[in-house]
Design a protein around this motif. Structure first.
Motif, PDB file in Angstrom:
ATOM      1  N   THR A   1      -8.231   9.760  17.342  1.00  0.00           N
ATOM      2  CA  THR A   1      -9.577  10.256  17.068  1.00  0.00           C
ATOM      3  C   THR A   1     -10.501   9.146  16.566  1.00  0.00           C
ATOM      4  OG1 THR A   1      -8.812  10.898  14.857  1.00  0.00           O
ATOM      5  CG2 THR A   1      -8.814  12.606  16.573  1.00  0.00           C
ATOM      6  N   ILE A   2      -9.941   8.089  15.989  1.00  0.00           N
ATOM      7  CA  ILE A   2     -10.762   6.993  15.469  1.00  0.00           C
ATOM      8  C   ILE A   2     -11.178   6.049  16.593  1.00  0.00           C
ATOM      9  CG2 ILE A   2     -10.858   5.054  13.862  1.00  0.00           C
ATOM     10  CD1 ILE A   2     -10.754   7.794  12.535  1.00  0.00           C
ATOM     11  N   CYS A   3     -10.209   5.692  17.443  1.00  0.00           N
ATOM     12  CA  CYS A   3     -10.474   4.826  18.597  1.00  0.00           C
ATOM     13  C   CYS A   3      -9.580   5.273  19.740  1.00  0.00           C
ATOM     14  CB  CYS A   3     -10.210   3.361  18.249  1.00  0.00           C
ATOM     15  SG  CYS A   3     -10.442   2.246  19.661  1.00  0.00           S
ATOM     16  N   PRO A   4     -10.123   5.945  20.747  1.00  0.00           N
ATOM     17  CA  PRO A   4      -9.306   6.451  21.856  1.00  0.00           C
ATOM     18  C   PRO A   4      -8.547   5.369  22.609  1.00  0.00           C
ATOM     19  CG  PRO A   4     -11.500   7.432  21.889  1.00  0.00           C
ATOM     20  CD  PRO A   4     -11.541   6.330  20.872  1.00  0.00           C
ATOM     21  N   ALA A   5      -9.040   4.133  22.575  1.00  0.00           N
ATOM     22  CA  ALA A   5      -8.402   3.056  23.341  1.00  0.00           C
ATOM     23  C   ALA A   5      -7.321   2.333  22.546  1.00  0.00           C
ATOM     24  CB  ALA A   5      -9.442   2.053  23.813  1.00  0.00           C
TER      25      ALA A   5
ATOM     26  N   VAL B   1      -2.039  -3.051  12.825  1.00  0.00           N
ATOM     27  CA  VAL B   1      -1.773  -3.843  11.628  1.00  0.00           C
ATOM     28  C   VAL B   1      -3.101  -4.271  11.017  1.00  0.00           C
ATOM     29  CG1 VAL B   1      -0.642  -5.895  10.708  1.00  0.00           C
ATOM     30  CG2 VAL B   1       0.415  -4.629  12.587  1.00  0.00           C
ATOM     31  N   VAL B   2      -3.260  -3.976   9.721  1.00  0.00           N
ATOM     32  CA  VAL B   2      -4.522  -4.237   9.015  1.00  0.00           C
ATOM     33  C   VAL B   2      -4.211  -4.827   7.635  1.00  0.00           C
ATOM     34  CG1 VAL B   2      -5.732  -2.373  10.208  1.00  0.00           C
ATOM     35  CG2 VAL B   2      -4.544  -1.893   8.053  1.00  0.00           C
ATOM     36  N   PRO B   3      -5.218  -5.383   6.950  1.00  0.00           N
ATOM     37  CA  PRO B   3      -4.978  -5.897   5.598  1.00  0.00           C
ATOM     38  C   PRO B   3      -4.453  -4.805   4.664  1.00  0.00           C
ATOM     39  CG  PRO B   3      -7.070  -6.698   6.433  1.00  0.00           C
ATOM     40  CD  PRO B   3      -6.587  -5.688   7.416  1.00  0.00           C
ATOM     41  N   LYS B   4      -3.531  -5.178   3.817  1.00  0.00           N
ATOM     42  CA  LYS B   4      -2.839  -4.203   2.976  1.00  0.00           C
ATOM     43  C   LYS B   4      -3.764  -3.543   1.958  1.00  0.00           C
ATOM     44  CE  LYS B   4       1.818  -3.709   1.184  1.00  0.00           C
ATOM     45  NZ  LYS B   4       3.098  -4.433   0.976  1.00  0.00           N
ATOM     46  N   ASN B   5      -4.793  -4.249   1.518  1.00  0.00           N
ATOM     47  CA  ASN B   5      -5.666  -3.702   0.480  1.00  0.00           C
ATOM     48  C   ASN B   5      -6.850  -2.914   1.036  1.00  0.00           C
ATOM     49  OD1 ASN B   5      -6.973  -5.865   1.577  1.00  0.00           O
ATOM     50  ND2 ASN B   5      -7.629  -6.776  -0.366  1.00  0.00           N
ATOM     51  N   ILE B   6      -6.820  -2.637   2.351  1.00  0.00           N
ATOM     52  CA  ILE B   6      -7.870  -1.824   2.979  1.00  0.00           C
ATOM     53  C   ILE B   6      -7.293  -0.462   3.323  1.00  0.00           C
ATOM     54  CG2 ILE B   6      -9.446  -1.621   4.924  1.00  0.00           C
ATOM     55  CD1 ILE B   6     -10.223  -3.801   2.966  1.00  0.00           C
ATOM     56  N   ASP B   7      -7.881   0.605   2.751  1.00  0.00           N
ATOM     57  CA  ASP B   7      -7.334   1.941   2.988  1.00  0.00           C
ATOM     58  C   ASP B   7      -7.854   2.525   4.303  1.00  0.00           C
ATOM     59  OD1 ASP B   7      -9.929   2.958   2.500  1.00  0.00           O
ATOM     60  OD2 ASP B   7      -9.508   3.184   0.367  1.00  0.00           O
ATOM     61  N   ASP B   8      -7.248   3.639   4.703  1.00  0.00           N
ATOM     62  CA  ASP B   8      -7.577   4.256   5.998  1.00  0.00           C
ATOM     63  C   ASP B   8      -9.002   4.790   6.032  1.00  0.00           C
ATOM     64  OD1 ASP B   8      -5.120   3.623   6.941  1.00  0.00           O
ATOM     65  OD2 ASP B   8      -4.298   5.655   6.930  1.00  0.00           O
ATOM     66  N   GLU B   9      -9.518   5.235   4.902  1.00  0.00           N
ATOM     67  CA  GLU B   9     -10.896   5.725   4.873  1.00  0.00           C
ATOM     68  C   GLU B   9     -11.875   4.606   5.205  1.00  0.00           C
ATOM     69  OE1 GLU B   9     -14.046   7.907   1.785  1.00  0.00           O
ATOM     70  OE2 GLU B   9     -11.940   7.613   1.218  1.00  0.00           O
ATOM     71  N   THR B  10     -11.601   3.422   4.672  1.00  0.00           N
ATOM     72  CA  THR B  10     -12.448   2.262   4.981  1.00  0.00           C
ATOM     73  C   THR B  10     -12.348   1.902   6.454  1.00  0.00           C
ATOM     74  OG1 THR B  10     -12.121   1.428   2.734  1.00  0.00           O
ATOM     75  CG2 THR B  10     -12.920  -0.142   4.377  1.00  0.00           C
TER      76      THR B  10
ATOM     77  N   ARG C   1     -26.141  -2.246   8.712  1.00  0.00           N
ATOM     78  CA  ARG C   1     -24.977  -2.935   8.187  1.00  0.00           C
ATOM     79  C   ARG C   1     -23.898  -1.916   7.816  1.00  0.00           C
ATOM     80  NH1 ARG C   1     -26.212  -5.748   2.454  1.00  0.00           N
ATOM     81  NH2 ARG C   1     -24.038  -6.400   2.818  1.00  0.00           N
ATOM     82  N   CYS C   2     -22.681  -2.406   7.647  1.00  0.00           N
ATOM     83  CA  CYS C   2     -21.549  -1.541   7.302  1.00  0.00           C
ATOM     84  C   CYS C   2     -20.690  -2.283   6.283  1.00  0.00           C
ATOM     85  CB  CYS C   2     -20.738  -1.181   8.548  1.00  0.00           C
ATOM     86  SG  CYS C   2     -19.279  -0.170   8.209  1.00  0.00           S
ATOM     87  N   ARG C   3     -20.748  -1.834   5.034  1.00  0.00           N
ATOM     88  CA  ARG C   3     -20.017  -2.519   3.980  1.00  0.00           C
ATOM     89  C   ARG C   3     -18.503  -2.376   4.154  1.00  0.00           C
ATOM     90  NH1 ARG C   3     -23.587  -4.382   0.350  1.00  0.00           N
ATOM     91  NH2 ARG C   3     -25.634  -3.370   0.258  1.00  0.00           N
ATOM     92  N   ALA C   4     -18.067  -1.300   4.778  1.00  0.00           N
ATOM     93  CA  ALA C   4     -16.628  -1.128   5.032  1.00  0.00           C
ATOM     94  C   ALA C   4     -16.125  -2.177   6.013  1.00  0.00           C
ATOM     95  CB  ALA C   4     -16.346   0.276   5.568  1.00  0.00           C
ATOM     96  N   ASP C   5     -16.934  -2.452   7.039  1.00  0.00           N
ATOM     97  CA  ASP C   5     -16.557  -3.483   8.013  1.00  0.00           C
ATOM     98  C   ASP C   5     -16.563  -4.857   7.356  1.00  0.00           C
ATOM     99  OD1 ASP C   5     -16.186  -4.033  11.072  1.00  0.00           O
ATOM    100  OD2 ASP C   5     -17.712  -5.479  10.432  1.00  0.00           O
TER     101      ASP C   5
END
Length: 560
Positions: free
Chosen positions: A158-162, A168-177, A217-221
């Protein structure tokens, strides 16, 4: 729908098959739901099996006798694997029936009707190729650090169909971000880890930011990207578009990162618009094959035609861009983010080439399979759409030979480093063929989500399951292979480009690849023998000198 409804004629005797480097075959044509089969038993058993999905274009040429009464003619079947077959048929009625039948079957668009769903492997499958290269398995070393984690924020696509379910993402970034960052990127392609070098520097990929004319802008990005930049260091963003393309995308809501909002990053443009423009790349490839098929053009004009088609420049541009990115990672230990517009073509191409340069594992057979899984299949390169047509067929929307461009770049590596790769050219040719038409399901559909929903993983066989069988695998192993544990830097000079004869010219000129490999092997064996003899002579010289001058003789006489 039943295939029988599309088949106007299923058997025809007296058909003559003509194609290069082979004697004409006079035999019987049988048409099934998935294959055209021509067989002859006049001089031993000879058969041709041609997948309908491999047929790119069908041209009819009717005979016109002097009496002006049309009688029979020829069908020219131009295939996605670049072969061109000629079928001579005596009856005009049967000529039209065969042509219409093949057009009906070659034009099927529903993947569920393609051959992989009907194919059954004859021998037991030793390993399931669909489960060989999971995210968890491929990033084991990375996940062992305290810096990275696997996120399943895209579990339901649902977040990215592709994207795949796991990234794999940075450990200190949560799924909401991550979800918020995805809303700021084209197609939901938020930045994810592509590769981590042995010096700790990382390569990320994403879609373009949806910056727009209002400078959104997007502070989460921003937080997601800044999480991979060490204190006192800056990261590097490579936008693979020219300034005009960026302006066009900005008018439609896209754009590139701003220096003010991404102060921890340096932003560069490296135009690869020739790759992200699907129609332009397909035209370039078509002109390349047209030049290769032109048998009457002079050598000087042929070279000019080859260079002007644009394909060699695209190969060099891709390799050059990959080298620049690899230098940031290897020599400066800087994190790099790559994106173009959607992140489906040039982005994946460059990320793949960077890893071949930096990672010796990607120069092995299984390593290349894993690379294709990570950077093409799981990353959402739309194979179904891009390979809907080849160079001979009527252009289809968004069709493009991006993956063949990657294989050509890999071929350039093989030419320049013939001993550094475990696989030989035939493996790259096999990948080219199966990406367009295959009995295996690996390259079906446009994304992992679509392959899962259509049952590809449960109802078809993986190409890797077949390739990795010992009997098959042995044929793809490079006899010159000696692992190179270091980084390799390809030359991108114009004179370094080599036309891929084994693919583009294999139906025009007889290939002698194996003969050349044996010659290289003999030369290398002789070189090793001479080196061993030289070393032995140095030892003998040292021993003689030691006898005359005593124990103080310098060891430089002996190459230890």
């Amino acid at each position: 729908m039943e295939f029988i409804e599309l088949i106007l004629i299923n058997k025809l005797d007296g058909v003559i098959l003509k194609y290069p480097h082979q004697e004409n075959i006079d035999g019987t044509v049988c048409i099934t739901g998935h294959h055209l089969i021509l067989s002859s038993r006049k001089e031993g058993v000879r058969e041709l099996w041609l997948l309908h999905k491999n047929i790119d274009c069908i041209e009819k040429k009717e005979n016109k006798p002097s009496s002006s009464i049309t009688q029979g003619g020829s069908l020219f079947l131009k295939c996605k694997d670049l072969r061109i077959f000629q079928l001579d048929i005596a009856s005009s009625t049967e000529l039209h029936q065969v042509a219409q039948t093949l057009e009906n079957l070659a034009g099927l668009q529903n993947p569920s009707l393609f051959y992989p769903f009907f194919y059954r492997h004859m021998n037991p499958i030793m390993e399931n190729g669909y489960t060989l290269y999971s995210v968890e398995g491929e990033f084991t070393k990375v996940l062992a650090t305290e810096e990275w984690r696997i996120s399943r924020v895209n579990q339901n696509y649902t977040i990215c169909p592709a994207y795949p379910k796991s990234v794999v993402v940075p450990k200190n970034i949560d799924d909401e971000t991550l979800a918020t960052a995805a809303s700021f990127r084209q197609g939901g392609r938020f930045p994810v880890l592509s590769y981590r070098h042995n010096n700790g520097a990382v390569l990320l990929r994403a879609g373009q930011p949806l910056y727009g004319p209002k400078h959104r802008r997007c502070r989460a990005d921003e937080a997601l990207l800044n999480a991979v930049v060490s204190v006192g260091m800056k990261g590097v963003i490579y936008d693979l578009r020219g300034s005009s393309a960026i302006s066009q995308h900005q008018n439609k809501g896209g754009g590139t990162e701003s220096n003010s909002n991404y102060s921890q990053w340096r932003i560069y443009n490296r135009s690869m618009d020739d790759v992200d423009n699907q129609q332009q790349l397909l035209d370039s490839f078509s002109k390349l094959i047209e030049a290769c098929n032109d048998k009457e053009i002079s050598s000087d004009k042929w070279i000019s035609k080859l260079e002007s088609c644009g394909w060699p420049e695209s190969v060099r541009n891709a390799l050059h861009t990959a080298c620049i990115v690899a230098q940031h990672i290897h020599q400066k230990a800087e994190p790099v983010l790559i994106h173009g517009s959607r992140g489906e073509d040039a982005t994946l191409l460059v990320c793949s080439l960077v890893q071949i340069i930096l990672n010796p594992d990607c120069r092995t057979i299984r390593g290349l399979q894993a690379l294709i899984e990570r950077e093409w299949l799981q990353a959402g390169h739309p194979f179904g759409t891009r390979h809907r047509c080849g160079v001979y067929g009527a252009p289809q929307p968004r069709a493009a030979p991006t993956f063949p461009l990657f294989l050509d770049c890999a071929r350039q590596f093989l030419e320049q480093f013939p001993c550094s790769f475990e696989y030989r050219q035939s493996f790259l040719v096999t990948l080219f063929e199966h990406s367009y038409a295959s009995q295996f399901g690996t390259f079906l559909c446009d994304s992992e989500q679509e392959r899962e929903s259509r049952g590809v993983y449960t109802q078809t066989t993986s190409l890797w399951s077949w390739v990795n069988q010992p009997d098959e695998l042995s044929g793809y192993i490079n006899p010159l292979y000696e692992p190179t544990p270091t980084v390799i830097w390809p030359s991108v000079a114009p004179m370094s480009f080599v036309i891929w004869e084994e693919l583009y010219l294999r139906w025009q000129i007889e290939q002698r690849t194996e003969q050349r490999e044996e010659q290289y092997k003999a030369i290398r064996t002789r070189e090793q023998q001479l080196r061993a003899q030289a070393q032995q002579l140095r030892r003998e010289l040292y021993e003689i000198a030691h006898q005359y001058y005593g124990p103080d003789v310098k060891d430089t006489l002996c190459d230890k």
